[in-house]
Write an enzyme that holds these catalytic residues in place. Structure first.
Site, PDB file in Angstrom:
ATOM      1  N   CYS A 109     -12.882  17.958   7.103  1.00 27.12           N
ATOM      2  CA  CYS A 109     -13.639  19.200   7.089  1.00 27.12           C
ATOM      3  C   CYS A 109     -12.945  20.425   7.634  1.00 27.12           C
ATOM      4  O   CYS A 109     -11.788  20.395   7.976  1.00 27.12           O
ATOM      5  CB  CYS A 109     -14.884  19.008   7.917  1.00 27.12           C
ATOM      6  N   ASN A 340     -13.796  17.496  12.726  1.00 26.96           N
ATOM      7  CA  ASN A 340     -12.950  17.511  11.534  1.00 26.96           C
ATOM      8  C   ASN A 340     -11.970  16.382  11.711  1.00 26.96           C
ATOM      9  O   ASN A 340     -11.118  16.439  12.565  1.00 26.96           O
ATOM     10  CB  ASN A 340     -12.210  18.848  11.441  1.00 26.96           C
ATOM     11  N   GLY A 341     -12.095  15.326  10.909  1.00 29.66           N
ATOM     12  CA  GLY A 341     -11.154  14.231  11.064  1.00 29.66           C
ATOM     13  C   GLY A 341     -11.762  12.922  10.645  1.00 29.66           C
ATOM     14  O   GLY A 341     -12.734  12.879   9.912  1.00 29.66           O
ATOM     15  N   MET A 612      11.675  -6.447  -4.254  1.00 28.72           N
ATOM     16  CA  MET A 612      11.079  -6.853  -5.535  1.00 28.72           C
ATOM     17  C   MET A 612       9.635  -7.354  -5.433  1.00 28.72           C
ATOM     18  O   MET A 612       9.174  -8.129  -6.269  1.00 28.72           O
ATOM     19  CB  MET A 612      11.932  -7.924  -6.232  1.00 28.72           C
ATOM     20  N   GLU A1032      11.542   8.837  -5.723  1.00 25.80           N
ATOM     21  CA  GLU A1032      11.791   9.815  -4.664  1.00 25.80           C
ATOM     22  C   GLU A1032      13.277  10.147  -4.656  1.00 25.80           C
ATOM     23  O   GLU A1032      14.096   9.251  -4.685  1.00 25.80           O
ATOM     24  CB  GLU A1032      11.382   9.167  -3.335  1.00 25.80           C
ATOM     25  N   LYS A1100       4.842  -1.603   0.218  1.00 23.61           N
ATOM     26  CA  LYS A1100       4.593  -1.386   1.640  1.00 23.61           C
ATOM     27  C   LYS A1100       3.685  -0.189   1.856  1.00 23.61           C
ATOM     28  O   LYS A1100       4.136   0.840   2.353  1.00 23.61           O
ATOM     29  CB  LYS A1100       5.905  -1.216   2.395  1.00 23.61           C
TER      30      LYS A1100
END
Length: 1649
Positions: A109, A340-341, A612, A1032, A1100
């Site tokens: 929020c 907020n959280g 993998m 990435e 992961k």
């Protein structure tokens, strides 16, 4: 913090800006082209104030009315906590919090407060609060009607003038303010039910001796409420109650608290109970709130428009719920807090179904899951809480929590209980949300007393952990505090006329800076508090000092807390080798566990890595026995809250745990801290022994084995019941420590050990349910625990510590074996002593535990203990109810008897005559013939290579046959297809060329795989019209242009590839933006077809990526703007993607820089993913990708590969159905990946609801991968996953191989569609009626329940093709469009000339300059623009100001900015200065927010003021000068130069592997704040370095007129020796850092790092 409603949208468009009039009208960006109806809304400025919004309002109505009503279906019954027809008992037995309830409510929020220090009431404060709320519209969310907000509200003191005025009109006497309370109620809509509710309320008040003076229907304007909100809207009334008998305010408030609790309890057994809710009932404060967009709140409640509504303070709150069926009561402020959280640790507190109310507003970001822990513990406390102030009525206050309420509501009720019991509000919050007080240089100097306070409470109250900005008030005090990680923005300022403001953003109110006398931000763990009665403002240090000195905490801790003394490890084995082997067999060890896990931890001190993904069957589907732990998957943070970074920000984390009884938290005294303190939960044998001898703990050992002499049936259940009774008795007899032990002198064949996790869980649950859990701690003394996941499971289900005696014995045996001794002697293995081997093992467990905690976003082990942050796959309800109550087990599974048989199958191995002489290898990790089945096996890859290389259909059908006859491996193997249509000719089915366009490849980074593989995959996907993914790490621009120079399959442009054709392009259609931001430049973004935000990866989830140094070649380093040979670690999903509103902001930024690219968000399947996906859809993403736990190609810790994430079948089903229920499915394309191998897999995913399909490992196999599974070593034998030139030369693949594979998959799919009688994929997507369970018998159980996957909540309004062909979602009208439409700027960009402009900016103007930069980058690249665009902005800039700037853009801001300034900038100049003649000192004021320069790759930034947390995180090449920063500055920096002319927070330069920093240290406090793991700290001795520093400060003074900078230059000789230079190893030999550097070689050129 939810998505945007229409209004929001608009706003979102404008989202941030604030100055003269926070243009509320912005608020409506058209929902991003949601339904194709695009309206061009101009950027009009509305006047300030509540009534100036009519123009905007009409626009909105039109929008909502036309497009939304018809196009979206949603669930109308917004889950009114399922009205139970049957009556419920009124005093329920404690039951454990249910994860399903908790998962359904999450939120984020925007919040703030305004307080007048002279305690002067005025209507102006209400008006300001409403204005500020409107300027935070973008921080909230809207439902599918784009008009129902997720909630907004305001808390103030009671407006007596307004209420007395009403009373007089009604002929009632004016209220006696001291003795009257006002209740703000949500009542049932139905007339009769409302009467019943009122009667019940009157009954309780009368019973308590209170007089009800009257009821007032609150006047509201229903016309402004959105459709869904109106459906759920309650009847809103106020009740006035008089208390004759009390005089003291605290007693009066307590009486109201008791009344409210009694009313809630009474209501809980009534049919209307779920429809009654007290927003507030108090003599001091009142809350007006609702399921409304923030800009509507003031129009809905007529009271808020009345000049008689006067108050000295206001707390305001705008909610963004990730769930789209928000409920009216969950809007905030709560009764005490605005939040907020998210709380990640919530432990169950209330067991009645009634929502309770509190008085906090919490701005939240963390996942609710932790909620489970807090709620369980809170409930366990119910019997022990006593305080004289309650006069013996404590039992009437129960329950203390509610798993159906939000985390904010539960935190609120915990705070309320403490405050009503006499604690100061500040003390209550320090106790519930403690700061990270260990190793805190500033704290130990300024307020060391606080350490004793925190130590005192640490063992009594588990921290409510999670990112949170909490605003609180009890009517006398107003304040705010931030969580230990500082993960929510909080800025504050004070003006000349004595008003204090705190807000999530600056610019939410028009302020004259010359009247501002103080400007700052709350840092991690900090608090600010305003005493309204005395008019004082207390900053952090004063608040904490005052509270900490209220009792002699230090003395109590010293005298009563007993630290456990570390004991030496044993130096020889206790058992002989044969006995050790038998024990290992009996307790379920495999040779892989011993060699790959235990021995590698003992030799290296860290967890083993693998690659993998995980391709073996789920434990419940496997034909082989598994340990119980394997049925549990760790949960992880994703979007609703951030993972923590255990590597770089470990200083906020702790594994300390206290053992012993937990006292009565409502009373303070020395006896409460009489506990034993452990530094971590891993015990050796000596430490366990000393706990057993502790006279105060009175430890009791409970053996854990079951007896099967009378048969297996029922034996386990009987024993568990006995075990729980024994535990119960021990605790009642005063034992404070229960040791559950499976250690026997001699093993007996008929007495197998109970799985230790089952024993611990059962005892933990039993003690909670009997109100005894606070009286004792549980320790496991077990052989069944050796991996980090197993430790985490035991702790998560209630154990405080573990002694892994067999694992330690295994370490000793390994060290003493001749093989190990020889390896060490010959130098093939580093030498470790026997003690060191055991220490290493324990160290690896500790760091593994930190990582598991951190991926859920939890900092403290004490908060993780008992928090049950796992999902279960394959255990039936019977087992869950006994030991894991509250955990989610969607598919059912084993019964207790089936589990007993599985346990027995290990146990008997130790007793059979032909027992092997060595441990069996089960093949769970590495494939081996005769071991566990692996999906990616050598046989499969051989068949596939044959099919694609020979282009042979018959070879492909052999491959298909192989897959069809494999053992059951994944959930989809349990289904078969059925159709009521007759087959159709193949020619009628949509062509393969159209199907393959739905295919994508996985996000494999160039670096993890070789350039050859990466480019071959991209070329193949471009030939097909599918999409490859850059992964990435950026992309070489050479790949963006089509090839025209191909001869015989070879091209000089890409000489290392074969099989090319003219017209091929090697560009990746999907370009990935991950948390490391490697290679993300404006040009990279501008050249993408799609942009993918990687929140989590299947291998992961919750962790960052890692590229080993040996894979960082010169080419890779160039693309990633880093140094060759230096390992690259990306942070976990953090920084700017850690909460729903930050993610919505990043999506906004990407749509800003490239409005043509769809934005996708990659998530990993877990329970609750549907709620997360709703949030992401509301955040304006175009595509949501769900990955299964089995995916993943890169290197990753074994425990992460094996034990995190869930099957995609459940993830896609939940996401698809939740989005449909919430009316959001049409807004997003749903993509899925994880272990796809064939057309059958695609068909299953389609039937479950997915539109597009991703292939990862299999695409690598098709291009030549042989599944050697050594990717992480850089030694790939076929050059697929290696950067070594000689291995890359062996790469066998050509693009045509992959093209062939995908065409075969599509043809297979066409064949099945024809058989089923369907012409196109569109016709089967989401049609689960085509599935039925296969008739197969599994080895372990027949009790799997697949109904969840077969269920169906309906279909989207659009076909899959229509959804896929929608326009890119838009940000609506933005300031950048106005700039680009400006003739002068357009000319400058077109002709490379100069343009100068000055523009007003507001906090709703977000990501300003991003779109301009995108246009320049697309045309000229990152460095080619020779013109100049010079723009000066005046005002408060919204988030991401100056993001993705390119060279040639010179931006100046006069005013202040919010978070993410200069995000991803690649060049140009960004200057931020305060207005002229401000009332504050610029170098002491925070004028830019958190996480500035994130991922910057160039340019210069000059800030005349301070920055927030994480300044210059992942900066690659930018230069910056700033006058102070918060914690974690320079984190993960890999290049560039930062000068800081002032104070910094702690943990400076964590993970900084490149670049230089210069920090001015005038009071000698810097050294303890620097993270010394990598950088070295030295004075500025090199002449080149001195010049670099001086030149940057001179530039800073010239651009900003900084007085601090001028002073330094004026007295250069005095200041130079006060600067420190921070130098990472890669910069040690540069001329700037090295005084001895040979000047001649350097020449005179000055290079910045």
């Amino acid at each position: 913090m939810s998505l945007h409603s229409a209004g929001q949208v608009v706003q979102s468009v404008k989202l941030f800006s604030i100055t003269d009039s926070c243009r509320k009208d912005l608020v409506f960006v058209d929902f991003v082209g949601l339904c194709g109806a695009k309206k061009n809304v101009g950027r009009r400025r509305a006047g300030v104030g509540v009534n100036s919004r009519s123009s905007q309002r009409n626009h909105l109505r039109g929008l909502a009315g036309k497009t939304w009503g018809s196009s979206i279906k949603s669930v109308l019954d917004l889950e009114r906590v399922k009205p139970d027809s049957q009556k419920r008992s009124s005093d329920p037995k404690p039951k454990v919090a249910d994860l399903n309830d908790i998962l359904a409510e999450k939120g984020e929020c925007g919040v703030g407060f305004i307080a007048n220090l002279d305690n002067k009431s005025s209507y102006g404060i209400v008006k300001d609060a409403l204005t500020a709320l409107g300027c935070m519209e973008h921080r909230g969310g809207c439902g599918a009607d784009n008009d129902s907000g997720d909630g907004s509200g305001i808390m103030t003191s009671i407006p007596w003038d307004l209420l007395n005025n009403w009373a007089n009109e009604q002929g009632i006497a004016s209220f006696d303010q001291l003795h009257t309370g006002v209740g703000m109620l949500f009542l049932p809509k139905d007339e009769d039910l409302m009467k019943q509710a009122k009667t019940a309320i009157l009954k309780i008040f009368e019973q308590e001796g209170l007089e009800v003076l009257g009821w007032r229907p609150v006047p509201v304007d229903v016309s402004v409420v959105g459709y869904y909100a109106r459906e759920a809207m309650p009847n809103i009334q106020q009740v006035f109650v008089q208390i004759p008998k009390e005089e003291n305010i605290d007693d009066i408030e307590r009486e109201f608290f008791i009344c409210r609790k009694l009313i809630e309890r009474l209501a809980s057994s009534e049919t209307w109970g779920n429809e009654l809710y007290f927003c507030s009932l108090s003599n001091q404060t009142i809350v007006y709130k609702g399921m409304l967009r923030s800009e509507v709140l003031g129009r809905f409640y007529y009271d808020l428009q009345n000049n008689l509504y006067k108050t000295p303070f206001a707390i305001y709150h705008r909610r963004y719920s990730t769930n789209t069926s928000p409920r009216w009561p969950l809007a905030q402020p709560m009764r005490f807090l605005g939040h907020n959280g998210e709380i990640n640790t919530i432990q169950v507190m209330y067991s009645a179904d009634v929502l309770s109310h509190g008085y906090l507003v919490v701005q939240h970001t963390k996942a609710k899951i932790i909620l489970q822990g807090n709620l369980n513990w809170m409930q366990s406390r119910e019997t022990s809480l006593k305080s004289p102030v309650w006069r013996g009525r404590e039992s009437e206050l129960r329950p203390f929590g509610n798993s159906k309420a939000s985390d904010s509501a539960n935190l609120d009720s915990a705070a309320e209980l403490l405050i009503r019991s006499g604690r100061a509000p500040e003390e209550a919050l320090m106790l519930l949300v403690p700061e990270a007080y260990k190793n805190h240089p500033t704290l130990s100097i300024k307020y060391p007393e606080a350490i004793d306070f925190y130590d005192y409470y640490k063992g009594q109250m588990e921290a409510w952990d999670g990112p949170a900005l909490l605003l609180f008030s009890d009517g006398k005090t107003v304040g705010a505090c931030l969580d230990r990680n500082g993960l929510r923005p909080a800025r504050y300022w004070r003006t000349v006329d004595n008003v204090v403001y705190v807000a999530s953003e600056v610019g939410v109110l028009p302020t004259d800076d010359s009247k501002v006398v103080m400007k700052g931000r709350l840092g991690p763990g900090m608090m600010i508090s305003v005493d309204l009665t005395s008019g004082q403002v207390f900053e952090n240090t004063e608040v904490k000092k005052r509270i900490a000195l209220s009792n002699p905490y230090g003395k109590w801790v010293k005298e009563n807390l007993r630290p456990l003394k570390p004991e030496h490890f044993m130096s020889t084995t206790v058992l002989d080798n044969e006995t050790i082997l038998r024990r290992q067999q009996a307790y379920g060890y495999s040779s892989e566990d011993v060699q790959m896990v235990i021995e590698s931890m003992a030799s290296q001190g860290k967890e083993p890595t693998f690659c993998m993904g995980d391709d073996i069957p789920l434990a419940v589907l496997s034909t082989r026995p598994h340990m119980l732990f394997d049925y549990f998957k760790q949960r992880f943070a994703q979007v609703t809250n951030p993972a923590i970074d255990p590597l770089r920000e470990g200083l906020v984390m702790s594994l300390e745990v206290n053992l012993g009884k937990r006292g009565n938290i409502l009373e303070v005294g020395p006896e409460n801290v009489s506990q034993v303190m452990l530094s971590n939960p891993v015990l050796n044998e000596g430490e366990l022994e000393s706990l057993l001898k502790d006279p105060l703990l009175k430890a009791q050992v409970l053996p854990t084995y079951f007896d099967i002499r009378r048969g297996v049936e029922g034996s386990l259940e009987k024993t568990l019941n006995k075990l729980c009774e024994a535990a119960d008795e021990a605790v009642r007899n005063g034992s404070q420590l229960l040791v559950l032990s499976d250690r026997f002198d001699e093993l007996e064949a008929t007495r197998p050990a109970i799985p230790i996790l089952l024993a611990v869980g059962a005892v933990h649950q039993h003690l909670i349910q009997n109100g005894l859990r606070m009286q004792a701690s549980i320790v496991a003394d077990t052989a069944q625990c050796f991996s980090t996941h197993q430790f985490a499971c035991l702790i998560g289900y209630g154990a405080s510590a573990i002694c892994p005696y067999l694992a330690l014995e295994t370490c000793r045996q390994w060290r003493l074996s001749t093989k190990t001794v020889n390896l060490m002697r010959t130098g093939k293995m580093p030498t470790v002593t026997i003690e060191q081997a055991q220490k290493n093992f324990c160290k690896a467990v500790r760091s593994g535990l930190l990582k598991i905690l951190s991926k859920m976003g939890i900092s403290l082990l004490s908060s993780y203990c008992g928090a049950q942050i796992f999902e279960v796959y394959g255990l039936g309800q019977e087992i869950i109810d006994i030991a894991f109550s509250g955990s989610v087990s969607k598919i059912g599974g084993l019964t207790l008897d089936e589990l007993a048989r599985e346990t027995l199958s290990f146990w008997v191995k130790a007793f059979s005559q032909d027992t092997a002489k060595r441990l069996e290898n089960f093949g769970f990790i590495q494939f081996r013939p005769g071991g566990e089945y692996h999906g990616n096996n050598p046989e499969m890859s051989k068949l596939l290579h044959k099919a694609v290389r020979q282009k042979s259909e018959s070879a492909y059908s052999i491959y298909q046959q192989h897959l069809a006859t494999r053992p059951v491996n994944v959930l989809r193997d349990l289904f078969e297809l059925k159709s009521d249509r007759s087959p159709i000719p193949l020619g009628k089915v949509e062509p393969a060329t159209s199907i393959v366009q739905r295919f994508c490849t996985g996000g494999m980074s160039l670096g993890a795989i070789s350039r050859e593989t990466h480019e071959a995959i991209a070329i193949a996907m471009n030939r097909l019209g599918g999409k490859s993914n850059s992964g990435e790490g950026g992309e070489d621009p050479i790949r963006w242009t089509p090839l025209t120079d191909v001869v015989d399959g070879y091209s000089p442009t890409l000489p290392h590839l074969k099989g090319l054709q003219n017209g091929d392009t090697a560009t990746s259609a999907i370009k990935q933006v991950a948390s490391g931001r490697f290679g993300v430049t404006p040009t990279f973004l501008a050249n993408a077809d799609q942009l993918e935000i990687k929140i989590a990866q299947g291998a992961k989830p919750g962790e960052g990526g890692q590229l080993p140094g040996k894979k960082v070649s010169a080419y890779i380093a160039r693309l990633r703007n880093s140094k060759p040979g230096v390992p690259l670690i990306s942070p976990p999903p953090h920084h700017d993607i850690y909460s729903i509103e930050d993610l919505a902001q990043l999506i906004y930024d990407l749509h800003q820089v490239n409005p043509r690219a769809k934005v996708s968000v990659k998530l990993v399947a877990e329970a609750g993913i549907g709620t997360v996906a709703s949030g992401v859809a509301k955040g304006n993403a175009d595509i949501i990708q769900i990955s299964g736990h089995d995916g993943g190609t890169g290197a990753s810790p074994v425990s992460s590969i094996k034990h995190a994430g869930g099957p995609w079948e459940l993830g896609v089903t939940e996401t698809h159905q939740t989005l449909i229920s919430n009316g959001l499915r049409e807004r997003v394309i749903l993509r899925v990946d994880g272990g796809f191998k064939s057309g059958f897999d695609v068909l299953m995913a389609a039937i479950m609801g997915a539109d597009e399909y991703g292939f990862g490992s299999i695409a690598m196999i098709a291009t030549g991968c042989v599944m050697a599974r050594i990717c992480h070593t850089n030694n790939c034998p076929v050059g697929v996953a290696s950067q070594r030139e000689e291995l890359r030369a062996r790469f066998p693949g050509v693009p045509a191989d992959l093209v062939n594979y995908f065409l075969y998959v599509a043809e297979e799919l066409r064949g099945v569609l024809a058989q089923l009688g369907y012409e196109k994929l569109d016709d089967i997507i989401g049609h689960t009626e085509l599935l039925r369970p296969r008739d197969i018998s599994l080895v372990k159980t027949q009790h799997l329940d697949l109904n969840y996957i077969l269920s169906n909540v309906g279909l989207p309004k659009l076909t899959s093709t229509q959804i896929r062909n929608q326009e890119v979602h838009s940000n609506g009208p933005v300031l950048d469009d106005t700039l680009l439409a400006d003739e002068e700027i357009a000319k400058a960009i077109e002709n490379e000339t100069v343009a100068n402009k000055t523009v007003q900016i507001y906090n709703v103007d977000r990501a300003v300059c991003g779109r301009v930069a995108g246009v320049i980058a697309k045309k000229y690249g990152d460095t080619g623009f020779a013109g100049q665009v010079n723009i000066t902005f005046v005002g408060s800039a919204g988030q991401s100001f100056g993001c993705f700037l390119t060279p040639g853009m010179n931006i100046r801001l006069i005013g202040e900015a919010n978070d993410y300034v200069g995000k991803g900038m690649a060049g140009g100049e960004l200057v931020v200065v305060p207005v002229e003649n401000p009332g504050f000192v610029p170098e002491d004021a925070t004028i830019v927010g958190n996480t500035c320069l994130y991922g910057a790759t160039g340019g210069q930034v000059f800030v005349n003021g301070k920055g927030g947390e994480r300044f210059a995180v992942r900066n690659s090449l930018a230069e910056a000068v700033v006058e102070g920063t918060g914690d974690h500055c320079l984190e993960y920096m890999t290049g560039g130069c930062v000068v800081i002319l002032g104070k910094v927070g702690r943990n400076v330069a964590a993970g900084m592997t490149g670049g230089l920093a210069y920090i001015l240290d005038e009071d000698d406090t810097l050294i303890p704040k620097v993270n010394k793991e990598i950088v070295k700290i030295q004075r500025v001795v090199a002449p080149v370095g001195q010049m670099q520093l001086k030149n940057l400060i001179e530039a800073h003074v010239e651009k900003t007129g900084s007085s601090k900078g001028s002073q330094i230059l004026k007295e250069w000789d005095k200041y130079l020796p006060l600067f420190w230079q921070l130098v990472p190893p890669s910069e040690e030999d540069t001329p700037e850092a090295c005084a001895e550097y040979d000047q001649t070689t350097a020449g005179v050129t000055l290079q910045s790092a």
